[in-house]
Design an enzyme around this catalytic site. Structure first.
Site, PDB file in Angstrom:
ATOM      1  N   LYS A   1     -10.543 112.293  95.740  1.00  0.00           N
ATOM      2  CA  LYS A   1      -9.556 111.964  96.786  1.00  0.00           C
ATOM      3  C   LYS A   1      -9.583 113.048  97.848  1.00  0.00           C
ATOM      4  O   LYS A   1      -9.913 114.217  97.581  1.00  0.00           O
ATOM      5  CB  LYS A   1      -8.130 111.803  96.235  1.00  0.00           C
ATOM      6  CG  LYS A   1      -7.465 113.078  95.657  1.00  0.00           C
ATOM      7  CD  LYS A   1      -6.748 113.931  96.675  1.00  0.00           C
ATOM      8  CE  LYS A   1      -6.463 115.324  96.118  1.00  0.00           C
ATOM      9  NZ  LYS A   1      -6.133 116.368  96.974  1.00  0.00           N
TER      10      LYS A   1
ATOM     11  N   ASP B   1      -1.936 113.532  90.951  1.00  0.00           N
ATOM     12  CA  ASP B   1      -2.994 112.814  91.670  1.00  0.00           C
ATOM     13  C   ASP B   1      -3.644 111.720  90.829  1.00  0.00           C
ATOM     14  O   ASP B   1      -4.529 111.007  91.322  1.00  0.00           O
ATOM     15  CB  ASP B   1      -4.116 113.784  92.090  1.00  0.00           C
ATOM     16  CG  ASP B   1      -3.669 114.774  93.159  1.00  0.00           C
ATOM     17  OD1 ASP B   1      -2.668 114.491  93.840  1.00  0.00           O
ATOM     18  OD2 ASP B   1      -4.334 115.818  93.298  1.00  0.00           O
TER      19      ASP B   1
HETATM   20  P1  ATP Z   1      -5.663 119.691  91.459  1.00  0.00           P
HETATM   21  O1  ATP Z   1      -5.928 118.299  90.889  1.00  0.00           O
HETATM   22  O2  ATP Z   1      -4.810 120.549  90.582  1.00  0.00           O
HETATM   23  O3  ATP Z   1      -5.289 119.669  92.899  1.00  0.00           O
HETATM   24  P2  ATP Z   1      -8.358 120.331  92.174  1.00  0.00           P
HETATM   25  O4  ATP Z   1      -8.530 118.991  92.753  1.00  0.00           O
HETATM   26  O5  ATP Z   1      -8.461 121.484  93.112  1.00  0.00           O
HETATM   27  O6  ATP Z   1      -7.037 120.447  91.366  1.00  0.00           O
HETATM   28  P3  ATP Z   1      -9.795 119.866  89.707  1.00  0.00           P
HETATM   29  O7  ATP Z   1     -11.283 119.738  89.685  1.00  0.00           O
HETATM   30  O8  ATP Z   1      -8.989 118.658  89.471  1.00  0.00           O
HETATM   31  O9  ATP Z   1      -9.415 120.597  91.042  1.00  0.00           O
HETATM   32  O10 ATP Z   1      -9.454 120.992  88.604  1.00  0.00           O
HETATM   33  C1  ATP Z   1      -8.267 121.732  88.542  1.00  0.00           C
HETATM   34  C2  ATP Z   1      -8.251 122.487  87.207  1.00  0.00           C
HETATM   35  O11 ATP Z   1      -8.025 121.550  86.153  1.00  0.00           O
HETATM   36  C3  ATP Z   1      -9.561 123.172  86.854  1.00  0.00           C
HETATM   37  O12 ATP Z   1      -9.595 124.487  87.329  1.00  0.00           O
HETATM   38  C4  ATP Z   1      -9.591 123.117  85.339  1.00  0.00           C
HETATM   39  O13 ATP Z   1      -9.071 124.308  84.791  1.00  0.00           O
HETATM   40  C5  ATP Z   1      -8.647 122.000  84.953  1.00  0.00           C
HETATM   41  N1  ATP Z   1      -9.302 120.809  84.339  1.00  0.00           N
HETATM   42  C6  ATP Z   1      -8.861 120.146  83.259  1.00  0.00           C
HETATM   43  N2  ATP Z   1      -9.640 119.094  82.978  1.00  0.00           N
HETATM   44  C7  ATP Z   1     -10.613 119.058  83.909  1.00  0.00           C
HETATM   45  C8  ATP Z   1     -11.707 118.185  84.152  1.00  0.00           C
HETATM   46  N3  ATP Z   1     -11.958 117.136  83.378  1.00  0.00           N
HETATM   47  N4  ATP Z   1     -12.498 118.455  85.223  1.00  0.00           N
HETATM   48  C9  ATP Z   1     -12.222 119.502  86.027  1.00  0.00           C
HETATM   49  N5  ATP Z   1     -11.214 120.378  85.823  1.00  0.00           N
HETATM   50  C10 ATP Z   1     -10.400 120.149  84.789  1.00  0.00           C
END
Ligand code: ATP
Length: 316
Positions: free
Chosen positions: A19, A149
């Site tokens: 997203k 999200d």
């Molecule tokens: P958010 O959704 O919190 O805004 P983001 O979009 O910046 O985060 P994501 O890739 O969703 O980033 O990862 C956020 C954190 O979630 C990672 O640093 C990790 O520690 C944790 N996490 C848990 N499960 C997963 C997964 N399946 N893939 C990626 N990260 C994960």
């Protein structure tokens, strides 16, 4: 009461999109500790792929496209995919393990909700694997429990997010867009960005967040230049304080073929809106030549999480 559904052999594969936030308004902290948000989400063509199969225990493995680092992805029970499988099983009182394989194509901790995509994909995949046929409204509710999200990753398209982001209302828009996504080699922690946002706004009274009218009008009319001009993100100053080097990349928004640029969600990924696929490819090539990257091109809006392959067969 728990139940063990009939064992089903085979696998189910679901893809879920990244997203972006075309606008992200951050309001006051609510009584539950979350900031009130008003955002326009768009699902774009970078995907994670989740495959599930029947197993005695819950387990997971993760691999990634060569450009991505898996350093920040937990492989224990804190992975959102594992939490999603357990939540769905608990919701239905189902006693069943599952083997989960995640193929990541969405940057990790990149502000593009890759973890949320995996949560949504796993909910849908396990629902199919276990033959639960969970009503859509219930799946969306479970998704909201997993993370703010996650419901949008199920819905996809272009939509308004309110509450803490988990209340998703599809938005009627026309046409599609091309985005250049500039990833960062290192992720940014969403909680750290919100802490920085709080420091920047210490003592200030925040207004209730709003969706800019110019943006919704531009989306209705498929006016790419006006969408580019209306892109906005209240978290951007906080993300830039933590990653000042992104400022230079964002300033290339004035370059040929780019109608607007913004930090994606909590960052550090940056988005550049282009008028066509051809423009996006040439903007991406110019960034790569400048040593920036990794860079990818993605169309939006795209569909939310969906089953792309299933070999499930019931076994007595
Ligand atoms: P958010 O959704 O919190 O805004 P983001 O979009 O910046 O985060 P994501 O890739 O969703 O980033 O990862 C956020 C954190 O979630 C990672 O640093 C990790 O520690 C944790 N996490 C848990 N499960 C997963 C997964 N399946 N893939 C990626 N990260 C994960």
């Amino acid at each position: 009461m728990t139940r063990r559904p009939a064992r089903r052999s085979g696998t189910v594969t679901v893809t879920a999109p990244a997203k972006i936030n075309l606008s992200l308004g951050v309001g006051p902290v609510r009584s539950d500790g979350f900031h009130a948000l008003a955002t326009v989400y768009q699902a774009v063509g970078l995907h994670d792929r989740v495959t599930v199969r029947d197993a005695e225990e819950v387990s997971m493995t993760v691999r990634a496209a060569a450009r991505l680092s898996l350093e920040d992805v937990p492989t224990d029970g804190s992975n959102i995919a594992v939490r999603a499988a357990l939540l769905l099983a608990e919701h239905h009182g189902v006693e069943r393990g599952v083997g989960i394989e995640i193929d990541k194509g969405i940057p990790v901790a990149g502000g593009m909700a890759g973890g949320s995509a995996d949560g949504a994909a796993t909910l849908l995949a396990c629902d199919h694997l276990w033959g639960l046929q969970t009503p859509r409204e219930e799946l969306l509710e479970l998704a909201g429990v997993l993370g703010s999200d996650v419901p949008f990753a199920l819905v996809g398209g272009t939509a308004i997010g309110s509450g803490r982001g988990e209340v998703v209302t599809p938005l009627l828009t026309r046409g599609s867009y091309w985005w250049v996504v500039l990833e960062s080699p290192r992720g940014l922690s969403t909680p750290a960005v919100y802490r920085e946002f709080d420091v920047l706004h210490a003592g200030a009274e925040l207004d209730a967040p709003e969706i800019p009218d110019e943006l919704t009008q531009a989306l209705r009319g498929h006016d790419v230049a006006a969408v580019g001009a209306a892109l906005c993100n209240d978290l951007q100053p906080a993300a830039l304080r933590l990653r000042p080097e992104l400022l230079e990349a964002l300033s290339s928004s004035g370059s040929d073929g780019v109608h607007g640029a913004v930090v994606s969600g909590s960052g550090p990924s940056c988005l550049f809106l282009c008028g066509s696929r051809r423009d996006a490819v040439s903007v991406a090539a110019a960034m790569t030549a400048r040593g920036l990257g990794p860079v990818s091109c993605a169309p939006g809006p795209v569909a939310g999480a969906r089953v792309v392959a299933s070999t499930v067969a019931g076994v007595r």
